[in-house]
Scaffold this motif. Structure first.
Motif, PDB file in Angstrom:
ATOM      1  N   PHE A   1      11.336   2.714   6.425  1.00  0.00           N
ATOM      2  CA  PHE A   1      10.419   2.314   5.365  1.00  0.00           C
ATOM      3  C   PHE A   1       9.236   1.569   5.963  1.00  0.00           C
ATOM      4  N   LEU A   2       8.024   2.046   5.671  1.00  0.00           N
ATOM      5  CA  LEU A   2       6.794   1.411   6.146  1.00  0.00           C
ATOM      6  C   LEU A   2       6.113   0.770   4.946  1.00  0.00           C
ATOM      7  N   ASP A   3       6.208  -0.551   4.837  1.00  0.00           N
ATOM      8  CA  ASP A   3       5.731  -1.215   3.628  1.00  0.00           C
ATOM      9  C   ASP A   3       4.210  -1.353   3.578  1.00  0.00           C
ATOM     10  N   ASP A   4       3.513  -1.066   4.690  1.00  0.00           N
ATOM     11  CA  ASP A   4       2.054  -1.192   4.688  1.00  0.00           C
ATOM     12  C   ASP A   4       1.361   0.167   4.666  1.00  0.00           C
ATOM     13  N   TYR A   5       2.095   1.210   4.327  1.00  0.00           N
ATOM     14  CA  TYR A   5       1.526   2.556   4.271  1.00  0.00           C
ATOM     15  C   TYR A   5       0.733   2.709   2.977  1.00  0.00           C
ATOM     16  N   ALA A   6      -0.483   3.220   3.078  1.00  0.00           N
ATOM     17  CA  ALA A   6      -1.353   3.354   1.906  1.00  0.00           C
ATOM     18  C   ALA A   6      -1.687   4.820   1.654  1.00  0.00           C
ATOM     19  N   THR A   7      -1.961   5.142   0.404  1.00  0.00           N
ATOM     20  CA  THR A   7      -2.279   6.511   0.006  1.00  0.00           C
ATOM     21  C   THR A   7      -3.445   6.500  -0.977  1.00  0.00           C
ATOM     22  N   ILE A   8      -4.353   7.448  -0.828  1.00  0.00           N
ATOM     23  CA  ILE A   8      -5.414   7.662  -1.811  1.00  0.00           C
ATOM     24  C   ILE A   8      -4.942   8.764  -2.751  1.00  0.00           C
ATOM     25  N   LEU A   9      -4.768   8.433  -4.011  1.00  0.00           N
ATOM     26  CA  LEU A   9      -4.148   9.352  -4.961  1.00  0.00           C
ATOM     27  C   LEU A   9      -5.059  10.496  -5.376  1.00  0.00           C
TER      28      LEU A   9
END
Length: 220
Positions: free
Chosen positions: A11-19
């Motif tokens: 689990f990478l809690d700082d992973y970001a995604t542009i929806l």
């Protein structure tokens, strides 16, 4: 939900995604125009040196002191005629997006064994992956999309029967995966922002800052 046959994960809690990448770019465009910038859409077929600047040839003819080539996998069509040789190649990537896949996963899941990324988007659940060296002109290979769709359904059976959209895109890649972000050697005023591999959206803002700093420094 845990995909079948998955034994462990990270689990990478700082992973970001542009929806929604389109809305993201539209917001940046609106901010640029709001700050006084101007946007003109026109085809550019060639660049020619003219005095201490550059002339853009194509749908129209415009002259600028500085020009930034950021044409993705198509950048070589502008650079090769100038004798600027860059080993840029398209890594063709395939995508499948399932409509109605809301709630299957809540964040990006990487199926590491398959080298496939599953990402919930505003318009559906998107799966992306594979690398194909096939140039710019060859049509997409539907077999690759079929394999990607099969992996998606095998990993998340609740996707079976959902409508899916497929497409292929070009990733502009360098042999060492390091982009070229600089003024072209021996070509004052011609700036390169190419070869961002699979990270074009991620690296877009740092690239813009580096190029703008270079141009402003050249003017000072």
């Amino acid at each position: 939900m845990r995909p079948p046959a998955t034994r462990f994960g990270m689990f990478l809690d700082d992973y970001a995604t542009i929806l929604n990448p389109r809305r993201y770019v539209e917001a940046m465009t609106a901010a640029f125009v709001g700050a006084g910038g101007e946007i003109e859409r026109a085809g550019v077929s060639a660049l020619t040196r003219e005095g201490d600047g550059w002339r853009l040839q194509g749908a129209g003819s415009r002259r600028f002191e500085h020009v930034v080539v950021a044409a993705g996998a198509w950048s070589r069509t502008l650079l090769d005629p100038l004798g600027i040789r860059v080993p840029l190649e398209s890594q063709r990537g395939y995508h499948v997006q399932f409509e109605g896949g809301d709630g299957v996963i809540s964040r990006t899941v990487v199926l590491a064994g398959k080298k496939v990324f599953a990402t919930p988007m505003e318009l559906g659940l998107r799966f992306g992956g594979t690398v194909e060296i096939g140039g710019l002109a060859r049509p997409p290979d539907a077999r690759r999309s079929d394999v990607l769709q099969r992996i998606a359904v095998e990993s998340f059976p609740q996707l079976a029967g959902l409508s899916a959209q497929t497409w292929m895109g070009h990733r502009p890649c360098m042999p060492n995966s390091v982009p070229v972000i600089s003024e072209a050697q021996g070509q004052p005023g011609l700036w390169l922002a190419i070869g961002h591999d699979h990270l074009g959206l991620t690296d877009s803002l740092p690239t813009a800052l580096r190029i703008s700093d270079g141009i402003c420094g050249a003017r000072s």
